[in-house]
Write a protein that holds these residues in place. Structure first.
Motif, PDB file in Angstrom:
ATOM      1  N   LEU A 132      26.272  27.423  68.341  1.00 57.17           N
ATOM      2  CA  LEU A 132      25.521  26.671  69.330  1.00 57.17           C
ATOM      3  C   LEU A 132      26.223  26.780  70.676  1.00 57.17           C
ATOM      4  O   LEU A 132      27.449  26.679  70.761  1.00 57.17           O
ATOM      5  CB  LEU A 132      25.452  25.208  68.898  1.00 57.17           C
ATOM      6  CG  LEU A 132      24.386  24.327  69.530  1.00 57.17           C
ATOM      7  CD1 LEU A 132      23.002  24.838  69.171  1.00 57.17           C
ATOM      8  CD2 LEU A 132      24.564  22.896  69.045  1.00 57.17           C
ATOM      9  N   GLN A 133      25.459  26.997  71.716  1.00 54.88           N
ATOM     10  CA  GLN A 133      26.015  27.178  73.048  1.00 54.88           C
ATOM     11  C   GLN A 133      25.661  25.988  73.943  1.00 54.88           C
ATOM     12  O   GLN A 133      24.630  25.345  73.760  1.00 54.88           O
ATOM     13  CB  GLN A 133      25.463  28.460  73.687  1.00 54.88           C
ATOM     14  CG  GLN A 133      25.690  29.718  72.865  1.00 54.88           C
ATOM     15  CD  GLN A 133      27.138  30.159  72.852  1.00 54.88           C
ATOM     16  OE1 GLN A 133      27.831  30.085  73.868  1.00 54.88           O
ATOM     17  NE2 GLN A 133      27.602  30.648  71.707  1.00 54.88           N
ATOM     18  N   GLN A 134      26.528  25.711  74.920  1.00 54.86           N
ATOM     19  CA  GLN A 134      26.223  24.696  75.913  1.00 54.86           C
ATOM     20  C   GLN A 134      26.755  25.151  77.264  1.00 54.86           C
ATOM     21  O   GLN A 134      27.685  25.963  77.350  1.00 54.86           O
ATOM     22  CB  GLN A 134      26.820  23.346  75.535  1.00 54.86           C
ATOM     23  CG  GLN A 134      28.335  23.274  75.657  1.00 54.86           C
ATOM     24  CD  GLN A 134      28.861  21.869  75.469  1.00 54.86           C
ATOM     25  OE1 GLN A 134      28.104  20.916  75.478  1.00 54.86           O
ATOM     26  NE2 GLN A 134      30.167  21.742  75.307  1.00 54.86           N
ATOM     27  N   ASP A 152      24.373  27.073  64.951  1.00 52.68           N
ATOM     28  CA  ASP A 152      23.045  26.775  65.468  1.00 52.68           C
ATOM     29  C   ASP A 152      22.063  26.873  64.298  1.00 52.68           C
ATOM     30  O   ASP A 152      21.596  27.954  63.944  1.00 52.68           O
ATOM     31  CB  ASP A 152      22.679  27.769  66.572  1.00 52.68           C
ATOM     32  CG  ASP A 152      21.302  27.487  67.165  1.00 52.68           C
ATOM     33  OD1 ASP A 152      20.666  26.507  66.735  1.00 52.68           O
ATOM     34  OD2 ASP A 152      20.881  28.258  68.042  1.00 52.68           O
ATOM     35  N   THR A 168      19.115  26.121  64.128  1.00 53.34           N
ATOM     36  CA  THR A 168      17.775  26.566  64.491  1.00 53.34           C
ATOM     37  C   THR A 168      17.693  28.092  64.496  1.00 53.34           C
ATOM     38  O   THR A 168      16.613  28.654  64.669  1.00 53.34           O
ATOM     39  CB  THR A 168      17.373  26.031  65.877  1.00 53.34           C
ATOM     40  OG1 THR A 168      18.243  26.601  66.880  1.00 53.34           O
ATOM     41  CG2 THR A 168      17.488  24.507  65.916  1.00 53.34           C
ATOM     42  N   ASN A 169      18.832  28.747  64.318  1.00 51.81           N
ATOM     43  CA  ASN A 169      18.898  30.208  64.246  1.00 51.81           C
ATOM     44  C   ASN A 169      18.823  30.619  62.779  1.00 51.81           C
ATOM     45  O   ASN A 169      19.762  30.359  62.018  1.00 51.81           O
ATOM     46  CB  ASN A 169      20.205  30.697  64.882  1.00 51.81           C
ATOM     47  CG  ASN A 169      20.329  32.212  64.863  1.00 51.81           C
ATOM     48  OD1 ASN A 169      19.616  32.906  64.154  1.00 51.81           O
ATOM     49  ND2 ASN A 169      21.256  32.728  65.655  1.00 51.81           N
ATOM     50  N   PHE A 210      19.389  21.075  70.875  1.00 50.54           N
ATOM     51  CA  PHE A 210      18.423  21.653  69.934  1.00 50.54           C
ATOM     52  C   PHE A 210      17.052  21.677  70.576  1.00 50.54           C
ATOM     53  O   PHE A 210      16.706  20.778  71.332  1.00 50.54           O
ATOM     54  CB  PHE A 210      18.361  20.825  68.655  1.00 50.54           C
ATOM     55  CG  PHE A 210      19.557  21.041  67.758  1.00 50.54           C
ATOM     56  CD1 PHE A 210      19.945  22.324  67.419  1.00 50.54           C
ATOM     57  CD2 PHE A 210      20.270  19.976  67.266  1.00 50.54           C
ATOM     58  CE1 PHE A 210      21.032  22.529  66.583  1.00 50.54           C
ATOM     59  CE2 PHE A 210      21.343  20.175  66.434  1.00 50.54           C
ATOM     60  CZ  PHE A 210      21.742  21.448  66.094  1.00 50.54           C
TER      61      PHE A 210
END
Length: 258
Positions: free
Chosen positions: A184-186, A217, A219-220, A258
């Motif tokens: 996950l990236q931010q 992530d 959602t990936n 997300f």
């Protein structure tokens, strides 16, 4: 309350029932405040932050009807394996080889006992147990994996089950098939994109303020597939563990993108 976040709660399903048998299920995941007879002794209240209220009321005087109604709504659980009803010993032993004097009484100073010593004590007291739930987070190394396999084989030789903790946010890039694209990236304050999330909420209780953590992530689809097919399947098939416990979920940042 939770171990490393004083504002979080381990209760994942806000399902409540009264002594009279009726029940309420709040079908939300946001931050919630519950008052169960505190301000007014014969009233319950629930306030959900940042969302509409979505709840189900089971108006019945039998707790069995409440449980059936909740299960019919959310899905009936399958029958667990028989061994899961037994006694599972939880033991923190990061090196998996920690051994202390057998004269130490685990019921007086159990924190100083490794997994092997705890097994020996359970056997010497002739206490019933069906498995070990080992807190061993540092097994992703050649030595750690060797020790993990040896302990797993030893527990199985006793006719018992072996389970291990898996830390959430503890993604290890040395695992087969790992890709940085699964994280996950931010956006950081300086404008750059990074996978480092600082575990600041409640982290002071474990002395690890501002410790960066990385999260898959989910959602990936590729990231989820890797976690199940490589990470968990590796533990189940290659190491031989009988199950895993996902730990430190309370450290997930509240505002994940997300």
């Amino acid at each position: 309350d939770s171990y490393s976040n004083p504002t979080a709660c381990y209760l994942a399903v806000p399902m409540m029932s009264s002594s009279r048998g009726s029940g309420i299920y709040v079908n939300r995941y946001e931050y919630m405040t519950l008052d169960l007879g505190n301000r007014v002794s014969d009233r319950w209240s629930a306030v959900v932050t940042g969302s509409v209220m979505d709840c189900y009321v089971f108006a019945t005087d039998r707790i069995s009807d409440v449980l059936y109604g909740y299960s019919a709504l959310t899905g009936f659980a399958g029958q667990p394996a028989e061994w899961t009803y037994g006694m599972l010993i939880c033991r923190y032993d990061p090196e998996l080889t920690e051994k202390w004097s057998v004269d130490i009484d685990p019921f007086e100073d159990g924190r100083n006992l490794g997994v092997y010593d705890m097994i020996a004590k359970m056997e010497s007291y002739d206490l019933p147990w069906s498995g070990i739930l080992a807190e061993a987070y540092n097994f992703v190394s050649s030595k750690g994996l060797r020790d993990l396999r040896e302990l797993c084989d030893y527990v199985h030789s006793l006719g018992k089950k072996f389970l291990v903790y898996v830390p959430l946010g503890g993604v290890n890039p040395s695992m087969p098939g790992y890709s940085a694209s699964y994280l996950l990236q931010q956006v950081q304050p300086d404008g750059r994109t990074s996978a480092d999330f600082l575990a600041t909420v409640g982290a002071s209780s474990v002395g690890k303020e501002n410790m960066p953590r990385r999260y898959l992530d989910l959602t990936n689809p590729d990231a989820t597939k890797w976690f199940f097919e490589y990470y968990l399947e590796f533990l189940l098939s290659d190491v031989g563990v009988d199950g895993c416990k996902i730990d430190f979920c309370e450290q997930i940042p509240e505002n994940l993108p997300f």
